[in-house]
Scaffold this motif. Structure first.
Motif, PDB file in Angstrom:
ATOM      1  N   THR A  41       5.604  10.376   0.956  1.00 49.81           N
ATOM      2  CA  THR A  41       7.372  10.925   0.323  1.00 49.81           C
ATOM      3  C   THR A  41       8.825  10.149   1.165  1.00 49.81           C
ATOM      4  O   THR A  41       9.143  10.306   0.949  1.00 49.81           O
ATOM      5  CB  THR A  41       7.568  12.386   0.465  1.00 49.81           C
ATOM      6  OG1 THR A  41       7.418  12.848   1.373  1.00 49.81           O
ATOM      7  CG2 THR A  41       6.356  12.844  -0.509  1.00 49.81           C
ATOM      8  N   ILE A  42       7.741   9.701   1.772  1.00 47.75           N
ATOM      9  CA  ILE A  42       9.206   8.413   2.652  1.00 47.75           C
ATOM     10  C   ILE A  42       9.011   7.406   2.959  1.00 47.75           C
ATOM     11  O   ILE A  42       8.268   6.749   3.196  1.00 47.75           O
ATOM     12  CB  ILE A  42       9.306   9.019   4.239  1.00 47.75           C
ATOM     13  CG1 ILE A  42       9.469  10.521   4.248  1.00 47.75           C
ATOM     14  CG2 ILE A  42      10.489   8.066   5.320  1.00 47.75           C
ATOM     15  CD1 ILE A  42       9.478  11.075   5.265  1.00 47.75           C
ATOM     16  N   PRO A  43       9.808   6.500   1.923  1.00 46.98           N
ATOM     17  CA  PRO A  43      10.150   5.553   1.183  1.00 46.98           C
ATOM     18  C   PRO A  43      10.084   4.226   2.735  1.00 46.98           C
ATOM     19  O   PRO A  43      10.606   4.864   3.780  1.00 46.98           O
ATOM     20  CB  PRO A  43      10.669   4.924   0.429  1.00 46.98           C
ATOM     21  CG  PRO A  43      12.498   6.396   0.214  1.00 46.98           C
ATOM     22  CD  PRO A  43      11.410   7.178   1.046  1.00 46.98           C
ATOM     23  N   LEU A  44       9.429   3.882   3.265  1.00 47.13           N
ATOM     24  CA  LEU A  44       9.288   2.214   4.412  1.00 47.13           C
ATOM     25  C   LEU A  44      10.203   1.087   3.791  1.00 47.13           C
ATOM     26  O   LEU A  44       9.459   0.807   2.892  1.00 47.13           O
ATOM     27  CB  LEU A  44       8.609   2.079   4.399  1.00 47.13           C
ATOM     28  CG  LEU A  44       6.754   3.237   4.831  1.00 47.13           C
ATOM     29  CD1 LEU A  44       5.602   2.812   5.133  1.00 47.13           C
ATOM     30  CD2 LEU A  44       7.808   3.689   6.266  1.00 47.13           C
ATOM     31  N   HIS A  90       1.189  -1.314   0.166  1.00 45.16           N
ATOM     32  CA  HIS A  90      -0.303   0.014  -0.149  1.00 45.16           C
ATOM     33  C   HIS A  90       0.950   0.742  -0.032  1.00 45.16           C
ATOM     34  O   HIS A  90       0.838   2.052  -0.893  1.00 45.16           O
ATOM     35  CB  HIS A  90      -1.056   0.153   1.072  1.00 45.16           C
ATOM     36  CG  HIS A  90      -1.449   1.368   1.122  1.00 45.16           C
ATOM     37  ND1 HIS A  90      -3.071   1.019   0.919  1.00 45.16           N
ATOM     38  CD2 HIS A  90      -1.246   2.732   1.800  1.00 45.16           C
ATOM     39  CE1 HIS A  90      -3.461   2.375   1.166  1.00 45.16           C
ATOM     40  NE2 HIS A  90      -2.959   3.619   2.075  1.00 45.16           N
ATOM     41  N   TRP A  91       1.598   1.313   0.563  1.00 46.92           N
ATOM     42  CA  TRP A  91       2.663   2.419   0.939  1.00 46.92           C
ATOM     43  C   TRP A  91       3.954   2.329   0.422  1.00 46.92           C
ATOM     44  O   TRP A  91       3.785   3.707  -0.565  1.00 46.92           O
ATOM     45  CB  TRP A  91       3.155   2.721   2.169  1.00 46.92           C
ATOM     46  CG  TRP A  91       2.124   2.773   3.591  1.00 46.92           C
ATOM     47  CD1 TRP A  91       1.945   1.781   4.699  1.00 46.92           C
ATOM     48  CD2 TRP A  91       1.521   3.910   3.519  1.00 46.92           C
ATOM     49  NE1 TRP A  91       0.951   2.649   4.880  1.00 46.92           N
ATOM     50  CE2 TRP A  91       0.525   3.733   4.441  1.00 46.92           C
ATOM     51  CE3 TRP A  91       1.251   4.999   3.195  1.00 46.92           C
ATOM     52  CZ2 TRP A  91       0.029   4.278   5.337  1.00 46.92           C
ATOM     53  CZ3 TRP A  91       0.368   6.530   3.096  1.00 46.92           C
ATOM     54  CH2 TRP A  91      -0.224   6.020   4.595  1.00 46.92           C
ATOM     55  N   ASP A  92       3.810   1.609  -0.521  1.00 48.07           N
ATOM     56  CA  ASP A  92       4.838   1.921  -1.666  1.00 48.07           C
ATOM     57  C   ASP A  92       4.159   2.165  -3.234  1.00 48.07           C
ATOM     58  O   ASP A  92       4.604   3.210  -3.767  1.00 48.07           O
ATOM     59  CB  ASP A  92       5.145   0.216  -2.234  1.00 48.07           C
ATOM     60  CG  ASP A  92       5.933  -0.199  -1.804  1.00 48.07           C
ATOM     61  OD1 ASP A  92       7.098   0.475  -0.283  1.00 48.07           O
ATOM     62  OD2 ASP A  92       6.594  -1.729  -1.509  1.00 48.07           O
ATOM     63  N   VAL A 131       3.674   9.163  -4.958  1.00 43.33           N
ATOM     64  CA  VAL A 131       3.433  11.286  -5.170  1.00 43.33           C
ATOM     65  C   VAL A 131       5.537  11.259  -5.801  1.00 43.33           C
ATOM     66  O   VAL A 131       5.122  12.861  -5.133  1.00 43.33           O
ATOM     67  CB  VAL A 131       3.434  11.668  -3.580  1.00 43.33           C
ATOM     68  CG1 VAL A 131       1.764  11.194  -3.761  1.00 43.33           C
ATOM     69  CG2 VAL A 131       4.427  10.719  -2.433  1.00 43.33           C
ATOM     70  N   THR A 132       5.909  10.940  -5.741  1.00 44.93           N
ATOM     71  CA  THR A 132       7.201  10.809  -6.154  1.00 44.93           C
ATOM     72  C   THR A 132       7.793  10.829  -7.363  1.00 44.93           C
ATOM     73  O   THR A 132       8.824  11.093  -7.470  1.00 44.93           O
ATOM     74  CB  THR A 132       8.326  10.536  -4.636  1.00 44.93           C
ATOM     75  OG1 THR A 132       8.165   8.688  -4.655  1.00 44.93           O
ATOM     76  CG2 THR A 132       8.285  10.213  -3.828  1.00 44.93           C
ATOM     77  N   GLN A 155      14.901  14.507   4.392  1.00 43.34           N
ATOM     78  CA  GLN A 155      14.608  13.059   4.574  1.00 43.34           C
ATOM     79  C   GLN A 155      14.790  13.673   2.921  1.00 43.34           C
ATOM     80  O   GLN A 155      13.378  14.241   2.367  1.00 43.34           O
ATOM     81  CB  GLN A 155      13.184  12.849   4.446  1.00 43.34           C
ATOM     82  CG  GLN A 155      13.352  12.504   6.021  1.00 43.34           C
ATOM     83  CD  GLN A 155      13.942  10.969   6.159  1.00 43.34           C
ATOM     84  OE1 GLN A 155      14.317  10.791   5.018  1.00 43.34           O
ATOM     85  NE2 GLN A 155      14.182  11.218   7.478  1.00 43.34           N
ATOM     86  N   ARG A 156      15.205  12.635   2.108  1.00 46.74           N
ATOM     87  CA  ARG A 156      15.020  12.408   0.304  1.00 46.74           C
ATOM     88  C   ARG A 156      12.986  13.272   0.266  1.00 46.74           C
ATOM     89  O   ARG A 156      11.870  11.638   0.497  1.00 46.74           O
ATOM     90  CB  ARG A 156      15.329  11.812   0.015  1.00 46.74           C
ATOM     91  CG  ARG A 156      15.176  11.514  -1.226  1.00 46.74           C
ATOM     92  CD  ARG A 156      16.296  10.422  -2.118  1.00 46.74           C
ATOM     93  NE  ARG A 156      16.029  10.192  -3.783  1.00 46.74           N
ATOM     94  CZ  ARG A 156      16.669   9.367  -4.653  1.00 46.74           C
ATOM     95  NH1 ARG A 156      17.484   8.487  -4.375  1.00 46.74           N
ATOM     96  NH2 ARG A 156      16.222   9.611  -5.814  1.00 46.74           N
TER      97      ARG A 156
END
Length: 438
Positions: free
Chosen positions: A302-305, A202-204, A210-211, A322-323
């Motif tokens: 916007t921050i990868p997990l 989901h978060w990927d 968004v990136t 954070q990138r």
């Protein structure tokens, strides 16, 4: 000499006259009086027998007391029984408590939650501003003998289905001053087939979208709701995550996982520098003038997990750069009495970096809200002008205006995580001709 018959006598004139009078018929007999009398007597006897028989076989009806109003607007024989059943159900359902944000105004009200639900309240949405529709109520209006036409009011599919009315997720009908909202169901493929989904995936999907330029192709593999909603403000109390798919006409999954993207072109009401302020549960990301300018919630988009961590707080992840993340450390947070859940869980609402605008100039804007945990959802987006003076809440945080694209304001909104707002503030009008990708 003629012999005389001794038995023959001359007629007696007196005797003949008497017999003639006796044999003459009377006037009553000429009219058939004898037969008529017999007929009348027979019919009278039959009528009397019939009356007695009728009263013996037909019992007297008992008096009934009817508490239902006449007509009722429907005329159907089953209307009364259905109404009685609903009334009995209402009387037997226990009242469940509600949580309310004090001092908050909005244009929709929230229905009573299920007693087994973890929700504190969720919108039964009425018209205007942010208003109802998770399914509204109607009432019969006909009068007379049950053939009245009746009438009703209420919202359509769950959240606001009436013409032009709003749910927290937007209006059903297009509006000249609204962002266009698209719903994606991450539990299903584009063709509707089930998709194996988990928190990491989901978060990927959120992060990639968004990136990588907010391109629709990034979400094309997921089921898209056929219906669009038209949004004028992000001001959503804590509610069940399944309310979002309901609002867009999609059947909620047992564990809802979804993304909603609002797009539009807004025109600045005044020149100056502004910051977006808010939070999303699970997340809210804002792109303005083709760059990400806000990202805050329980899980930043916007921050990868590198593996989902349920206990991870966004505020802790924003202590350093954070990138791809637009939030500039040290991030400022505002807390309010009405945002107790956010205060406790993620530090309150966050303040994004500055953006500069010119009055009358139009800018593309994209807003993403998402839910992955499948529990409760909420979101709110405010706007703060650099250098402007605002009234303060009891917590000391400024009371900011909503980021909105029309003149309406929410009233009677109830639920947790509703930020108090300043009713006076800039309105970012929609430029319908300036955006070609929506």
């Amino acid at each position: 000499m003629e012999t005389q018959n001794p038995t023959s006598y001359p007629p007696d004139p007196h005797l003949h006259a008497s017999h003639a009078e006796e044999n003459k018929p009377s006037f009553w007999k000429k009219l058939g009086g004898g037969s008529l009398s017999i007929s009348l007597i027979v019919h009278a006897i039959l009528l009397a027998i019939g009356v007695v028989w009728i009263f013996q076989i037909i019992p007297a009806q008992e008096a009934k007391v009817d508490f239902m109003p006449k007509g009722g607007g429907g005329g159907s024989p089953g209307v009364k029984e259905v109404s009685n059943k609903k009334q009995r159900a209402t009387m037997t359902n226990p009242n469940t408590p509600r949580m309310a944000a004090k001092g908050v105004a909005g244009t929709f009200t929230l229905p009573e939650p299920d007693a087994a639900s973890a929700m504190s309240s969720v919108g039964s949405l009425s018209s205007g501003g942010l208003s109802g529709g998770l399914g509204g109520s109607g009432s019969g209006g006909g009068r007379g003998d049950g053939h009245g036409t009746g009438f009703g009011s209420g919202m359509g599919p769950g959240l606001g289905g009436g013409g032009g009315a709003m749910s927290p997720f937007g209006m059903v009908d297009p509006n000249a001053n609204a962002l266009v909202g698209t719903f994606y169901n991450l539990n299903h493929r584009a063709n509707g087939a089930d998709l194996e989904m988990n928190n990491d995936k989901h978060w990927d999907a959120v992060h990639d979208f968004v990136t990588r330029g907010w391109k629709d192709a990034e979400l094309s593999k997921f089921q898209q709701a056929p219906k669009k909603l038209y949004q004028t403000k992000i001001y959503m109390p804590a509610m069940a995550a399944g309310e979002a798919p309901k609002a867009f006409g999609v059947t909620p999954d047992p564990h809802p996982r979804w993304i909603v993207v609002y797009r539009g072109m807004v025109t600045a009401a005044k020149s100056g520098k502004f910051r977006f302020v808010g939070a999303g549960d699970d997340s809210m990301v804002v792109r303005f003038n083709n760059r990400n300018v806000f990202d805050y919630g329980y899980v930043p988009g916007t921050i990868p997990l590198a593996g989902f961590q349920a206990a991870l707080k966004s505020s802790e992840r924003l202590k350093g750069p954070q990138r791809d993340c637009p939030m500039e450390p040290p991030v400022t947070f505002y807390q309010y009495p009405s945002t107790a859940d956010w205060n406790r869980g993620i530090g309150g609402v966050a303040v994004g970096p500055e953006i500069s605008v010119q009055a009358g100039q139009s800018y593309p804007i994209d807003i993403l809200i998402t839910e992955g945990w499948g529990g409760l959802f909420s979101a709110g987006l405010m706007i703060q002008e650099t250098g402007a003076a605002y009234q303060k809440a009891s917590s000391g945080s400024p009371i900011l205006p909503l980021f909105r694209t029309d003149d309406s304001l929410p009233t009677d909104v109830k639920g947790d995580n509703l930020v108090p707002y300043e009713p006076q503030g800039p309105v970012w009008r929609i430029n319908q001709t300036g955006r070609k990708d929506i």
